[in-house]
Write a protein that holds these residues in place. Sequence first.
Motif, PDB file in Angstrom:
ATOM      1  N   LYS A 153       4.790   4.279  -6.146  1.00  0.00           N
ATOM      2  CA  LYS A 153       3.476   4.866  -6.419  1.00  0.00           C
ATOM      3  C   LYS A 153       2.448   3.781  -6.703  1.00  0.00           C
ATOM      4  O   LYS A 153       2.799   2.642  -7.024  1.00  0.00           O
ATOM      5  CB  LYS A 153       3.572   5.833  -7.590  1.00  0.00           C
ATOM      6  CG  LYS A 153       3.987   5.207  -8.879  1.00  0.00           C
ATOM      7  CD  LYS A 153       4.087   6.232  -9.979  1.00  0.00           C
ATOM      8  CE  LYS A 153       4.384   5.481 -11.260  1.00  0.00           C
ATOM      9  NZ  LYS A 153       5.319   6.043 -12.108  1.00  0.00           N
ATOM     10  N   LYS A 154       1.178   4.148  -6.579  1.00  0.00           N
ATOM     11  CA  LYS A 154       0.069   3.232  -6.845  1.00  0.00           C
ATOM     12  C   LYS A 154       0.104   2.785  -8.299  1.00  0.00           C
ATOM     13  O   LYS A 154       0.506   3.533  -9.183  1.00  0.00           O
ATOM     14  CB  LYS A 154      -1.272   3.911  -6.574  1.00  0.00           C
ATOM     15  CG  LYS A 154      -1.555   4.149  -5.128  1.00  0.00           C
ATOM     16  CD  LYS A 154      -2.917   4.782  -4.945  1.00  0.00           C
ATOM     17  CE  LYS A 154      -3.163   5.076  -3.481  1.00  0.00           C
ATOM     18  NZ  LYS A 154      -4.457   5.719  -3.258  1.00  0.00           N
ATOM     19  N   GLN A 183       9.810  -1.195   3.270  1.00  0.00           N
ATOM     20  CA  GLN A 183       9.171  -0.038   2.645  1.00  0.00           C
ATOM     21  C   GLN A 183      10.131   0.616   1.673  1.00  0.00           C
ATOM     22  O   GLN A 183      11.342   0.483   1.793  1.00  0.00           O
ATOM     23  CB  GLN A 183       8.675   0.945   3.691  1.00  0.00           C
ATOM     24  CG  GLN A 183       9.707   1.460   4.649  1.00  0.00           C
ATOM     25  CD  GLN A 183       9.069   2.289   5.756  1.00  0.00           C
ATOM     26  OE1 GLN A 183       7.864   2.311   5.922  1.00  0.00           O
ATOM     27  NE2 GLN A 183       9.896   2.977   6.504  1.00  0.00           N
ATOM     28  N   LYS A 213      -1.409  -0.845  -4.210  1.00  0.00           N
ATOM     29  CA  LYS A 213      -2.696  -0.149  -4.025  1.00  0.00           C
ATOM     30  C   LYS A 213      -2.463   1.215  -3.423  1.00  0.00           C
ATOM     31  O   LYS A 213      -1.557   1.469  -2.719  1.00  0.00           O
ATOM     32  CB  LYS A 213      -3.616  -0.964  -3.130  1.00  0.00           C
ATOM     33  CG  LYS A 213      -4.061  -2.255  -3.776  1.00  0.00           C
ATOM     34  CD  LYS A 213      -5.029  -2.963  -2.863  1.00  0.00           C
ATOM     35  CE  LYS A 213      -5.514  -4.238  -3.526  1.00  0.00           C
ATOM     36  NZ  LYS A 213      -6.486  -4.934  -2.762  1.00  0.00           N
ATOM     37  N   VAL A 222       5.705   3.272  -0.053  1.00  0.00           N
ATOM     38  CA  VAL A 222       4.997   1.996  -0.148  1.00  0.00           C
ATOM     39  C   VAL A 222       5.457   1.098   0.997  1.00  0.00           C
ATOM     40  O   VAL A 222       6.651   0.888   1.182  1.00  0.00           O
ATOM     41  CB  VAL A 222       5.275   1.299  -1.501  1.00  0.00           C
ATOM     42  CG1 VAL A 222       4.592  -0.058  -1.552  1.00  0.00           C
ATOM     43  CG2 VAL A 222       4.833   2.173  -2.655  1.00  0.00           C
ATOM     44  N   LYS A 223       4.481   0.594   1.762  1.00  0.00           N
ATOM     45  CA  LYS A 223       4.777  -0.379   2.815  1.00  0.00           C
ATOM     46  C   LYS A 223       4.342  -1.746   2.307  1.00  0.00           C
ATOM     47  O   LYS A 223       3.199  -1.917   1.904  1.00  0.00           O
ATOM     48  CB  LYS A 223       4.037  -0.024   4.103  1.00  0.00           C
ATOM     49  CG  LYS A 223       4.562   1.234   4.749  1.00  0.00           C
ATOM     50  CD  LYS A 223       3.912   1.493   6.084  1.00  0.00           C
ATOM     51  CE  LYS A 223       4.498   2.749   6.710  1.00  0.00           C
ATOM     52  NZ  LYS A 223       3.934   3.007   8.039  1.00  0.00           N
ATOM     53  N   LYS A 263       0.843  -1.200   0.000  1.00  0.00           N
ATOM     54  CA  LYS A 263       0.000   0.000   0.000  1.00  0.00           C
ATOM     55  C   LYS A 263       0.869   1.238   0.000  1.00  0.00           C
ATOM     56  O   LYS A 263       1.830   1.338   0.748  1.00  0.00           O
ATOM     57  CB  LYS A 263      -0.927   0.011   1.208  1.00  0.00           C
ATOM     58  CG  LYS A 263      -1.974  -1.081   1.169  1.00  0.00           C
ATOM     59  CD  LYS A 263      -2.937  -0.949   2.320  1.00  0.00           C
ATOM     60  CE  LYS A 263      -3.988  -2.045   2.237  1.00  0.00           C
ATOM     61  NZ  LYS A 263      -4.962  -1.945   3.317  1.00  0.00           N
ATOM     62  N   GLU A 264       0.469   2.211  -0.844  1.00  0.00           N
ATOM     63  CA  GLU A 264       1.205   3.472  -0.961  1.00  0.00           C
ATOM     64  C   GLU A 264       0.482   4.562  -0.180  1.00  0.00           C
ATOM     65  O   GLU A 264      -0.741   4.650  -0.192  1.00  0.00           O
ATOM     66  CB  GLU A 264       1.310   3.870  -2.444  1.00  0.00           C
ATOM     67  CG  GLU A 264       2.094   5.129  -2.693  1.00  0.00           C
ATOM     68  CD  GLU A 264       1.221   6.389  -2.729  1.00  0.00           C
ATOM     69  OE1 GLU A 264       1.767   7.472  -2.510  1.00  0.00           O
ATOM     70  OE2 GLU A 264       0.009   6.276  -2.954  1.00  0.00           O
ATOM     71  N   LYS A 265       1.266   5.372   0.530  1.00  0.00           N
ATOM     72  CA  LYS A 265       0.723   6.530   1.238  1.00  0.00           C
ATOM     73  C   LYS A 265       1.803   7.598   1.237  1.00  0.00           C
ATOM     74  O   LYS A 265       2.908   7.364   1.727  1.00  0.00           O
ATOM     75  CB  LYS A 265       0.339   6.154   2.676  1.00  0.00           C
ATOM     76  CG  LYS A 265      -0.305   7.289   3.435  1.00  0.00           C
ATOM     77  CD  LYS A 265      -0.727   6.856   4.824  1.00  0.00           C
ATOM     78  CE  LYS A 265      -1.357   8.017   5.572  1.00  0.00           C
ATOM     79  NZ  LYS A 265      -1.709   7.654   6.946  1.00  0.00           N
ATOM     80  N   ASP A 266       1.485   8.744   0.677  1.00  0.00           N
ATOM     81  CA  ASP A 266       2.412   9.881   0.605  1.00  0.00           C
ATOM     82  C   ASP A 266       3.740   9.523  -0.061  1.00  0.00           C
ATOM     83  O   ASP A 266       4.812   9.938   0.377  1.00  0.00           O
ATOM     84  CB  ASP A 266       2.673  10.453   2.011  1.00  0.00           C
ATOM     85  CG  ASP A 266       1.407  10.973   2.677  1.00  0.00           C
ATOM     86  OD1 ASP A 266       0.519  11.468   1.945  1.00  0.00           O
ATOM     87  OD2 ASP A 266       1.304  10.886   3.916  1.00  0.00           O
TER      88      ASP A 266
END
Length: 139
Positions: free
Chosen positions: A115-116, A111, A139, A55-56, A49-52
């Motif tokens: 990007k998504k 991590q 995602k 990706v973790k 999952k991507e956030k800011d």
Amino acid sequence: MKKLMLALASIALIATAVNAEEVKAPATEVAAPATAGEATKVKMKIKAKEKDGLVKAKVAISHDMLTYDQAKKKGKEANFITHITATVGDKVVYDASTSQFLSKNPLIKFQFAGKKGDELKITYTQLKGETFFATKKIK
């Protein structure tokens, strides 16, 4: 004894995150069992999952990780994961050399900047030289 085994296991797992290093993916999708230079697609649980922009990823690999001692007791041949690599496109984002001290059915977390929509490919190699992989869209 448990503390010593945990210390040895942590030393045995040497992982490095690699930034922007281009490497050609060594594995290709085939239906037959893996031979030298080929890889077989296997079922692994991958969450990414991507956030800011970060990706973790979590990867659960189903593997018996049969050590030399365990193999000798069971009358089988030792077989464990010796190398794990994660790539996005041609970039290596995770690389780890492992040993027989990695746990049965290991869970790997890491991590990286991504990007998504990109595809994360996890490849691992066993002691016998067989290579396996799985892919998942971020995602």
